[in-house]
Design an enzyme around this catalytic site. Structure first.
Site, short mmCIF file in Angstrom:
data_model
loop_
_atom_site.label_atom_id
_atom_site.label_comp_id
_atom_site.label_asym_id
_atom_site.label_seq_id
_atom_site.Cartn_x
_atom_site.Cartn_y
_atom_site.Cartn_z
N SER A 107 49.36 66.30 76.27
CA SER A 107 48.49 66.50 77.42
C SER A 107 48.16 67.98 77.63
O SER A 107 48.99 68.86 77.36
CB SER A 107 49.20 65.98 78.68
OG SER A 107 48.52 66.37 79.85
N GLN A 128 45.02 66.19 73.93
CA GLN A 128 44.16 65.65 74.99
C GLN A 128 43.59 66.78 75.83
O GLN A 128 44.30 67.70 76.24
CB GLN A 128 44.97 64.69 75.88
CG GLN A 128 44.22 64.17 77.09
CD GLN A 128 44.46 65.03 78.33
OE1 GLN A 128 45.46 65.73 78.43
NE2 GLN A 128 43.54 64.98 79.27
N THR A 156 39.61 63.20 78.05
CA THR A 156 39.78 62.35 79.23
C THR A 156 38.61 62.59 80.17
O THR A 156 38.37 63.72 80.61
CB THR A 156 41.11 62.65 79.95
OG1 THR A 156 42.19 62.31 79.06
CG2 THR A 156 41.25 61.83 81.22
N LYS A 252 38.71 58.84 76.40
CA LYS A 252 39.62 58.03 77.19
C LYS A 252 39.16 57.97 78.65
O LYS A 252 38.81 59.00 79.23
CB LYS A 252 41.03 58.62 77.13
CG LYS A 252 42.08 57.88 77.96
CD LYS A 252 43.45 58.53 77.75
CE LYS A 252 44.53 57.88 78.58
NZ LYS A 252 44.41 58.24 80.01
N HIS A 276 43.31 55.16 83.92
CA HIS A 276 44.29 56.21 84.18
C HIS A 276 45.59 55.61 84.74
O HIS A 276 46.26 56.22 85.59
CB HIS A 276 43.73 57.27 85.14
CG HIS A 276 44.13 58.68 84.78
ND1 HIS A 276 43.35 59.49 84.00
CD2 HIS A 276 45.23 59.40 85.08
CE1 HIS A 276 43.95 60.67 83.85
NE2 HIS A 276 45.10 60.64 84.49
N ARG A 279 45.89 55.30 88.50
CA ARG A 279 46.18 56.55 89.22
C ARG A 279 44.92 57.23 89.74
O ARG A 279 45.00 58.28 90.35
CB ARG A 279 46.94 57.51 88.30
CG ARG A 279 48.31 56.99 87.91
CD ARG A 279 48.85 57.70 86.67
NE ARG A 279 49.04 59.12 86.85
CZ ARG A 279 50.06 59.68 87.52
NH1 ARG A 279 50.96 58.91 88.07
NH2 ARG A 279 50.16 60.98 87.62
#
Length: 377
Positions: A107, A128, A156, A252, A276, A279
């Protein structure tokens, strides 16, 4: 014999061993957590057809993801603050994934930096990227990921603003944790976590601290992070990022067929049907409900994967039977990491693979290339 037999066992152990604010960061959703719960509930509503008297003596769970054969069609999803589930958590998770032969995705908001993970692993991992306001920093991240030989970029696209997560607000989530009476009381109940954390220097956002001017403490870091959500992002900006990356690109955060078309148009090699983990937008559909329409729209133009609510190997098989080419797991491996570090992540992967293999066999199939919706009721 280990008492850890399923992902729920891992979750219970993680809850005992990880400080509340970090456990609930991984285990929570936004607002009323309706979508967070729906992701799992709707997977459980799908039922298998059991078949018998079929030769299932020779089986394999191997499947390719982006052209590379993996032990099973699973990648470790990007999870922020993983180094707060366990000291050096991103490194430990990446090493476990490497050992098991599934991809690990680092991440942007990791505790261990890109360079940390690259230094401690032997095979390429994925990186990511969030779409951020600080374009110079974002482009430097791409350069750093390229230098670290990351083999795929996962963009993302569903975090233009942060969904309200009541648990994080009530817990005063911060990295490292702010020391107040409430936090100190909880930390005293997690002595092993504290001892491990004292042994590492990695207690902050490793990809950010030291790479952005003006960040000197938790307050300045928090302020910078809060400014990075970019509500102006369009597919044009996402397409520009795709042009700057000369390797495989995964998009994503796709829940709608029209967005799937846009991801294909900018050159995505794979898309992840994802909300997500429940979230962001609460009250939206579960990912397994969204999956069929996205698959119908995409066809064979790129690989379609799914995440959200996957807690068993049976869940993985259901997603594959519906037509996806892969899955991402987040909470499932975060629980394993919090429960028992690198070996806990390996336990998670072994549990999922065993469940996937046995369920496939009891449905009368020997490998995942044979699996389709005929195994579902």
């Amino acid at each position: 014999m280990s008492n850890v037999l399923c992902i729920e066992d891992q979750r219970k152990l993680a809850k005992k061993r990880v400080p509340k604010m970090f456990y609930e960061y991984a285990d929570g959703g936004s607002w009323n957590e309706e979508t967070y719960r729906a992701n799992s509930d709707h997977l459980q509503n799908i039922k298998f057809r059991q078949r018998v008297a079929v030769d299932i003596s020779s089986r394999s769970t191997q499947m390719p993801l982006l052209g590379q054969v993996r032990s099973m069609p699973v990648a470790l999803a990007p999870v922020g603050l993983l180094g707060m589930q366990r000291a050096d958590g991103e490194i430990l998770a990446a090493k476990a994934a490497e050992q098991f032969n599934v991809p690990y995705t680092l991440s942007t908001m990791s505790v261990c930096s890109i360079e940390d993970v690259a230094d401690k692993t032997e095979k390429p991992f994925w990186f990511q990227l969030y779409m951020m306001r600080d374009k110079d920093f974002m482009h430097r991240l791409l350069e750093r990921a390229h230098e670290a030989k990351c083999s795929a970029l996962m963009i993302t696209v569903d975090l233009q603003l942060l969904g309200q997560r009541h648990k994080d607000i009530r817990n005063g989530l911060s990295t490292p944790p702010k020391l107040n009476p409430k936090t100190l009381l909880n930390l005293t109940l997690k002595p092993f976590w504290c001892m491990e954390m004292l042994r590492t220097k990695r207690r902050n956002f490793g990809n950010v601290v030291g790479h952005v001017k003006g960040i000197k403490d938790v307050a300045s870091l928090s302020e910078w992070v809060s400014r990075q959500f970019d509500t102006r992002v369009t597919w044009n900006e996402v397409g520009e990022i795709r042009k700057k990356w000369d390797g495989k690109v995964i998009v994503k955060g796709i829940m709608d067929p029209e967005d799937a078309k846009s991801a294909i148009n900018i050159g995505a090699d794979a898309i992840v049907v994802s909300n997500h983990g429940g979230r962001q937008l609460d009250g939206t559909t579960s990912t397994v409900e969204a999956l069929p329409k996205v698959l119908e729209t995409v066809g064979n133009k790129c690989e379609v994967w799914m995440d959200g609510g996957i807690r068993t190997g049976q869940d993985i098989l259901k997603v594959m039977a519906l037509g996806a080419k892969g899955t991402l797991i987040g909470r499932a491996f975060a629980y394993g990491l919090g429960a028992n570090g690198q070996s806990g992540v390996l336990d998670t992967l072994n549990i999922l693979q065993n469940e996937l293999d046995m369920t496939m066999a009891l449905c009368g199939k020997r490998n995942l290339s044979e699996v389709d919706n005929s195994i579902l009721l």
